[in-house]
Scaffold this motif. Structure first.
Motif, PDB file in Angstrom:
ATOM      1  N   GLY A  26     -52.640   5.984  17.351  1.00 45.94           N
ATOM      2  CA  GLY A  26     -52.521   6.998  18.388  1.00 45.94           C
ATOM      3  C   GLY A  26     -51.122   7.584  18.442  1.00 45.94           C
ATOM      4  N   ARG A  27     -51.004   8.744  19.050  1.00 42.19           N
ATOM      5  CA  ARG A  27     -49.706   9.402  19.193  1.00 42.19           C
ATOM      6  C   ARG A  27     -49.113   9.068  20.554  1.00 42.19           C
ATOM      7  N   HIS A  28     -48.913   7.794  20.851  1.00 41.74           N
ATOM      8  CA  HIS A  28     -48.343   7.445  22.136  1.00 41.74           C
ATOM      9  C   HIS A  28     -46.829   7.616  22.159  1.00 41.74           C
ATOM     10  N   ARG A  29     -46.232   7.759  20.999  1.00 42.21           N
ATOM     11  CA  ARG A  29     -44.801   8.073  20.941  1.00 42.21           C
ATOM     12  C   ARG A  29     -44.541   8.853  19.655  1.00 42.21           C
ATOM     13  N   ALA A  30     -43.438   9.548  19.630  1.00 42.22           N
ATOM     14  CA  ALA A  30     -43.112  10.372  18.471  1.00 42.22           C
ATOM     15  C   ALA A  30     -42.713   9.478  17.298  1.00 42.22           C
ATOM     16  N   PRO A  31     -43.021   9.898  16.080  1.00 47.22           N
ATOM     17  CA  PRO A  31     -42.619   9.087  14.923  1.00 47.22           C
ATOM     18  C   PRO A  31     -41.105   9.093  14.747  1.00 47.22           C
ATOM     19  N   ARG A  32     -40.600   8.072  14.084  1.00 42.48           N
ATOM     20  CA  ARG A  32     -39.161   7.980  13.849  1.00 42.48           C
ATOM     21  C   ARG A  32     -38.693   9.060  12.891  1.00 42.48           C
ATOM     22  N   ARG A  33     -37.471   9.456  13.101  1.00 40.13           N
ATOM     23  CA  ARG A  33     -36.876  10.423  12.186  1.00 40.13           C
ATOM     24  C   ARG A  33     -36.247   9.659  11.016  1.00 40.13           C
ATOM     25  N   TRP A  34     -36.387  10.200   9.817  1.00 36.87           N
ATOM     26  CA  TRP A  34     -35.910   9.524   8.617  1.00 36.87           C
ATOM     27  C   TRP A  34     -34.609  10.108   8.095  1.00 36.87           C
ATOM     28  N   TRP A  35     -33.842  10.802   8.907  1.00 33.74           N
ATOM     29  CA  TRP A  35     -32.599  11.402   8.419  1.00 33.74           C
ATOM     30  C   TRP A  35     -31.518  10.348   8.212  1.00 33.74           C
ATOM     31  N   GLY A  36     -31.653   9.182   8.783  1.00 34.65           N
ATOM     32  CA  GLY A  36     -30.622   8.152   8.669  1.00 34.65           C
ATOM     33  C   GLY A  36     -30.512   7.583   7.268  1.00 34.65           C
ATOM     34  N   TRP A  37     -31.641   7.361   6.590  1.00 36.73           N
ATOM     35  CA  TRP A  37     -31.594   6.798   5.247  1.00 36.73           C
ATOM     36  C   TRP A  37     -30.924   7.722   4.240  1.00 36.73           C
ATOM     37  N   PRO A  38     -31.275   9.000   4.168  1.00 37.94           N
ATOM     38  CA  PRO A  38     -30.573   9.864   3.215  1.00 37.94           C
ATOM     39  C   PRO A  38     -29.085  10.009   3.522  1.00 37.94           C
ATOM     40  N   ALA A  39     -28.734  10.038   4.796  1.00 42.45           N
ATOM     41  CA  ALA A  39     -27.312  10.154   5.149  1.00 42.45           C
ATOM     42  C   ALA A  39     -26.552   8.905   4.696  1.00 42.45           C
ATOM     43  N   ASN A  40     -27.136   7.729   4.904  1.00 49.35           N
ATOM     44  CA  ASN A  40     -26.478   6.493   4.450  1.00 49.35           C
ATOM     45  C   ASN A  40     -26.369   6.447   2.928  1.00 49.35           C
ATOM     46  N   ALA A  41     -27.414   6.874   2.248  1.00 49.23           N
ATOM     47  CA  ALA A  41     -27.378   6.864   0.780  1.00 49.23           C
ATOM     48  C   ALA A  41     -26.310   7.824   0.264  1.00 49.23           C
ATOM     49  N   LEU A  42     -26.222   9.002   0.841  1.00 46.64           N
ATOM     50  CA  LEU A  42     -25.202   9.976   0.415  1.00 46.64           C
ATOM     51  C   LEU A  42     -23.799   9.445   0.684  1.00 46.64           C
ATOM     52  N   GLY A  43     -23.591   8.873   1.856  1.00 40.08           N
ATOM     53  CA  GLY A  43     -22.276   8.316   2.186  1.00 40.08           C
ATOM     54  C   GLY A  43     -21.890   7.183   1.258  1.00 40.08           C
ATOM     55  N   ALA A  44     -22.863   6.290   0.953  1.00 39.26           N
ATOM     56  CA  ALA A  44     -22.566   5.171   0.052  1.00 39.26           C
ATOM     57  C   ALA A  44     -22.229   5.679  -1.344  1.00 39.26           C
ATOM     58  N   THR A  45     -22.926   6.713  -1.795  1.00 39.01           N
ATOM     59  CA  THR A  45     -22.643   7.278  -3.125  1.00 39.01           C
ATOM     60  C   THR A  45     -21.240   7.886  -3.173  1.00 39.01           C
ATOM     61  N   LEU A  46     -20.874   8.641  -2.146  1.00 38.80           N
ATOM     62  CA  LEU A  46     -19.531   9.239  -2.116  1.00 38.80           C
ATOM     63  C   LEU A  46     -18.447   8.168  -2.052  1.00 38.80           C
ATOM     64  N   LEU A  47     -18.662   7.127  -1.256  1.00 40.80           N
ATOM     65  CA  LEU A  47     -17.680   6.047  -1.166  1.00 40.80           C
ATOM     66  C   LEU A  47     -17.541   5.317  -2.504  1.00 40.80           C
ATOM     67  N   LEU A  48     -18.663   5.073  -3.186  1.00 43.04           N
ATOM     68  CA  LEU A  48     -18.621   4.434  -4.493  1.00 43.04           C
ATOM     69  C   LEU A  48     -17.863   5.324  -5.491  1.00 43.04           C
ATOM     70  N   GLY A  49     -18.094   6.615  -5.412  1.00 42.89           N
ATOM     71  CA  GLY A  49     -17.377   7.538  -6.312  1.00 42.89           C
ATOM     72  C   GLY A  49     -15.878   7.528  -6.059  1.00 42.89           C
ATOM     73  N   LEU A  50     -15.463   7.529  -4.784  1.00 42.89           N
ATOM     74  CA  LEU A  50     -14.026   7.478  -4.472  1.00 42.89           C
ATOM     75  C   LEU A  50     -13.392   6.173  -4.953  1.00 42.89           C
ATOM     76  N   LYS A  51     -14.110   5.055  -4.765  1.00 42.15           N
ATOM     77  CA  LYS A  51     -13.584   3.765  -5.215  1.00 42.15           C
ATOM     78  C   LYS A  51     -13.446   3.750  -6.740  1.00 42.15           C
ATOM     79  N   THR A  52     -14.447   4.326  -7.418  1.00 38.51           N
ATOM     80  CA  THR A  52     -14.399   4.365  -8.876  1.00 38.51           C
ATOM     81  C   THR A  52     -13.216   5.206  -9.344  1.00 38.51           C
ATOM     82  N   LEU A  53     -12.994   6.353  -8.720  1.00 36.77           N
ATOM     83  CA  LEU A  53     -11.861   7.194  -9.096  1.00 36.77           C
ATOM     84  C   LEU A  53     -10.533   6.507  -8.792  1.00 36.77           C
ATOM     85  N   GLY A  54     -10.480   5.791  -7.688  1.00 36.63           N
ATOM     86  CA  GLY A  54      -9.248   5.064  -7.333  1.00 36.63           C
ATOM     87  C   GLY A  54      -8.941   3.974  -8.336  1.00 36.63           C
ATOM     88  N   ILE A  55      -9.976   3.293  -8.831  1.00 34.63           N
ATOM     89  CA  ILE A  55      -9.770   2.235  -9.815  1.00 34.63           C
ATOM     90  C   ILE A  55      -9.303   2.833 -11.137  1.00 34.63           C
TER      91      ILE A  55
END
Length: 122
Positions: free
Chosen positions: A80-109
């Protein structure tokens, strides 16, 4: 005094008086004595109202059985639709942030800078 002891039949008036004496203190009897017996139209109106209610219940039952006969019932209960479904924008944002952080660490090394060296202004 029992009915066997009475040599005559009891009249309607005598019976009514006897019953009223027995029901002394009953609020419905007191109301009837004060206002008179219920008119015939009240009984007829009650019968009509009850008949219409019975017909409405029967029509609802017929409609319900007609729907169950024509439409197949679902075998699995749907969510039933007793509540709205969760938004999935958090997973792509975390994945993008982790990728950018990994790239910066790699460049720093590796010793490379993410921005070109422009030199110092002094």
């Amino acid at each position: 005094m029992s009915l066997e002891e009475m040599p005559w039949e009891e009249t309607h008036q005598a019976r009514q008086e006897r019953l009223l004496r027995q029901m002394r203190g009953n609020p419905r009897v007191a109301y009837m004595l004060l206002h008179g017996p219920v008119p015939h139209w009240v009984k007829v109106a009650r019968q009509h109202r009850d008949q219409k209610a019975r017909e409405a219940r029967q029509a609802a039952t017929d409609a319900r059985t007609e729907l169950t006969e024509t439409e197949p019932q679902p075998t699995v209960r749907t969510r039933g639709r007793h509540r709205a479904p969760r938004r999935w924008w958090g997973w792509p944002a975390n994945a993008l942030g982790a990728t950018l952080l990994l790239g910066l660490k790699t460049l720093g090394i590796l010793g490379a800078s993410p921005t070109p060296d422009m030199g110092s202004p002094t």
